[in-house]
Design a protein around this motif. Structure first.
Motif, mmCIF file in Angstrom:
data_model
loop_
_atom_site.group_PDB
_atom_site.id
_atom_site.type_symbol
_atom_site.label_atom_id
_atom_site.label_comp_id
_atom_site.label_asym_id
_atom_site.label_seq_id
_atom_site.Cartn_x
_atom_site.Cartn_y
_atom_site.Cartn_z
ATOM 1 N N GLU A 141 0.804 -1.114 -0.087
ATOM 2 C CA GLU A 141 0.019 -0.044 0.077
ATOM 3 C C GLU A 141 0.840 1.264 -0.135
ATOM 4 O O GLU A 141 0.673 2.358 -0.739
ATOM 5 N N LEU A 142 1.660 1.340 0.805
ATOM 6 C CA LEU A 142 2.789 2.520 0.623
ATOM 7 C C LEU A 142 3.527 2.785 -0.742
ATOM 8 O O LEU A 142 3.723 3.644 -0.978
ATOM 9 N N MET A 143 3.779 1.510 -1.322
ATOM 10 C CA MET A 143 4.422 1.392 -2.311
ATOM 11 C C MET A 143 3.470 2.276 -3.554
ATOM 12 O O MET A 143 3.651 3.077 -4.255
ATOM 13 N N THR A 144 2.254 1.834 -3.534
ATOM 14 C CA THR A 144 1.185 2.051 -4.579
ATOM 15 C C THR A 144 0.962 3.596 -4.279
ATOM 16 O O THR A 144 0.898 4.577 -5.106
ATOM 17 N N GLN A 145 0.800 3.995 -2.947
ATOM 18 C CA GLN A 145 0.624 5.483 -2.533
ATOM 19 C C GLN A 145 1.753 6.412 -3.191
ATOM 20 O O GLN A 145 1.671 7.478 -3.648
ATOM 21 N N PHE A 146 3.026 5.713 -2.934
ATOM 22 C CA PHE A 146 3.967 6.785 -3.249
ATOM 23 C C PHE A 146 4.161 6.711 -4.892
ATOM 24 O O PHE A 146 4.542 8.099 -5.051
ATOM 25 N N MET A 147 3.849 5.892 -5.456
ATOM 26 C CA MET A 147 3.844 5.941 -6.975
ATOM 27 C C MET A 147 2.902 6.996 -7.288
ATOM 28 O O MET A 147 3.154 7.850 -8.357
ATOM 29 N N ALA A 148 1.689 7.075 -6.916
ATOM 30 C CA ALA A 148 0.590 7.643 -7.218
ATOM 31 C C ALA A 148 0.907 9.134 -6.912
ATOM 32 O O ALA A 148 0.320 10.199 -7.757
ATOM 33 N N THR A 149 1.602 9.243 -5.795
ATOM 34 C CA THR A 149 1.653 10.568 -5.317
ATOM 35 C C THR A 149 2.827 11.326 -6.145
ATOM 36 O O THR A 149 2.665 12.793 -6.356
#
Length: 529
Positions: A141-149
């Motif tokens: 989840e942190l990786m997904t949010q990082f890429m989306a941000t």
């Protein structure tokens, strides 16, 4: 001294080590799930699409890290994946859990690159938890949010540029419209002093000046002819020849007689000839004019009686009848027929005077027109200066508008590039996986630290009494303390009763040391293996 204090060193060391290892054994294992990302610069060459994002990648990644690790976001992730367990915990307790029991780390590493190559940054995202499955899900989840941000921030920054250029374009358009209104207002207030009419005014002024010179020449010539005619007046009065006007009257009467033989009195040619004859007779032969005018008035009266009232013919005949009556009434009663020479003189005199008056009137009109044109030309420079300043500013703003439109188009392309994720690219090098072995605590390293700390404390317990409560250890020590004193060593013999307590104490300390050493070994084995 070491031999005497050996048990006091071993026993505290074993106790402190056992307690430390027991505490170490109670620490829960933490499993770490780690993702490795590679953040690369824009892939499309700047020669095709110029990026409007001027901030460095390091700066943007710091902002991404701050947004991902924001307190609300971290708590929201913890609640979503049940990191807290007990939902009744307060917000501060949840913050402490996310800070203490779970570890989130986002670390950046700048990779080396050549001058002409795009830079890239390795970013590691890790999450630690007692449950390896939950650690993997949270790390993902942190990786997904990082890429989306990252994509969101770049798109947002590109959008800021587009919005700024669009607002600047609106401001420039409003300024251009305002200048256009000022220019229109100046032109409306000064319609006769516009720079576009300068050449027209100059050419008209030149033509009017030439016309004025011609009129003045004609006035001078008319005045000369008038003086010559005054000089020739006696000649005209004594001459008996027929004047040109009389010849003209004679010719018109002959034509009128021919026309009356062919046409009726209402025929247009007959009417026109009668009017010409009457006009000539009024000046040359008043008596004939009086007689013929009365006959014509009677004839026109008969035509009025026959014509329909309100028709065009009725109105034309009525006007002609009124005009003849007016001319007949204006004719003096003492008017007489003059001689042809006198009539010719009078006609020429009247003609020259009328011509002179007309030329003088034309000269006055030309002078007024010249003054008006000069006044207009005098106002042109001021109006031209105002218009020039406004038009130059308007042209500058129009060029600026063109540049803004071009830059906005570039910004929109850059924004489209970012929205399609064709700008800065984020590659997933390693996906978060479920850890099979705990990553912390590092028990061997901590055990070494515990042993070292225990040894330090035990040594401190041995040395502190020796430092605080110093005593004589031997004969040599006493001689050092009393260098000028004669010291005699007297042997002392201990009895069996005196040796027994000491042996029992030594045996007890040895037994305790052996027991604690065994306990320490067992505790270390259970903790580390």
């Amino acid at each position: 001294m070491l031999r005497q204090r050996l048990f006091w060193l071993i026993i505290p060391f074993a106790i402190f080590a056992i307690v430390g290892l027991a505490v170490l054994a109670q620490l829960p294992p933490l499993y770490e799930s780690r993702a490795l990302l590679l953040v690369e610069d824009q892939q499309v060459p700047d020669s095709y699409v110029q990026s409007t994002i001027q901030s460095e990648a390091e700066q943007r990644l710091r902002r991404v890290r701050a947004e991902v690790l924001a307190r609300d976001n971290v708590i929201r992730i913890g609640e979503r994946f049940e990191v807290f367990g007990d939902e009744r915990l307060s917000r501060s307790e949840k913050e402490d859990i996310m800070d203490d029991r779970s570890r989130i780390s986002i670390e950046r590493t700048q990779t080396s690159r050549r001058r002409d190559e795009p830079s890239s940054i390795l970013t590691t995202i890790a999450f630690e938890h007692e449950d390896p499955e939950r650690a993997q899900r949270v790390a993902n989840e942190l990786m997904t949010q990082f890429m989306a941000t990252i994509v969101e921030i770049r798109t947002e920054q590109a959008g800021y540029t587009t919005d700024f250029l669009l607002e600047e374009e609106r401001k420039v358009r409003r300024a251009i419209d305002g200048l256009g209104e000022q220019i229109a207002e100046i032109k409306e207030d000064n319609p006769n002093a516009l720079p576009d009419n300068r050449r027209l005014y100059e050419s008209t002024l030149q033509r009017v000046v030439i016309e004025k010179d011609r009129i003045e020449g004609a006035i001078a010539q008319a005045e000369t002819e008038l003086r010559v005619l005054e000089v020739q007046r006696p000649i005209f009065e004594g001459a008996g020849r027929m004047s040109p006007e009389e010849e003209e009257l004679r010719q018109r009467r002959r034509l009128l007689a021919q026309a009356r033989r062919q046409y009726q009195e209402t025929y247009p040619d007959v009417i026109a000839l009668k009017e010409e004859v009457l006009d000539l007779e009024r000046d040359i032969d008043p008596e004939a004019f009086r007689e013929n005018a009365r006959e014509e008035i009677e004839l026109l009266g008969e035509q009025l009686a026959e014509a329909s009232e309100g028709s065009l013919q009725y109105e034309r005949v009525a006007r002609r009848r009124e005009e003849l009556q007016r001319q007949l009434d204006a004719l003096p009663d003492n008017a007489r027929t003059t001689s042809t020479s006198e009539a010719s003189y009078s006609a020429q005199l009247l003609t020259l005077q009328s011509k002179l008056e007309s030329l003088q009137q034309q000269r006055e009109n030309a002078e007024r027109q010249i003054a008006d044109l000069e006044a207009r030309l005098a106002r042109v420079p001021a109006v031209e200066t105002q218009l020039y300043v406004l038009e130059q500013e308007q042209e500058r703003l129009e060029r600026e508008l063109v540049d803004l439109q071009r830059n906005r188009a570039e910004a929109e392309r850059s924004q489209s590039l970012e929205s399609q994720q064709k700008g800065e690219r984020v590659l997933v090098i390693e996906q978060p996986i479920r850890a099979d072995e705990p990553s912390s605590p590092d028990k061997p390293r901590l055990a070494v630290l515990i042993f070292g700390f225990s040894a330090a404390l035990a040594g401190a317990l041995v040395l502190i009494p020796e430092v605080l409560f110093a005593k004589v250890q031997s004969k040599s020590h006493l001689e050092e303390l009393l260098p000028d004193t004669k010291i005699i060593e007297v042997p002392r013999f201990k009895t069996a009763d005196e040796r027994t307590p000491k042996r029992v104490a030594t045996a007890s300390l040895a037994t305790a040391s052996v027991v604690l050493t065994v306990a320490l070994s067992w505790t270390a084995y259970q903790t580390l293996f």
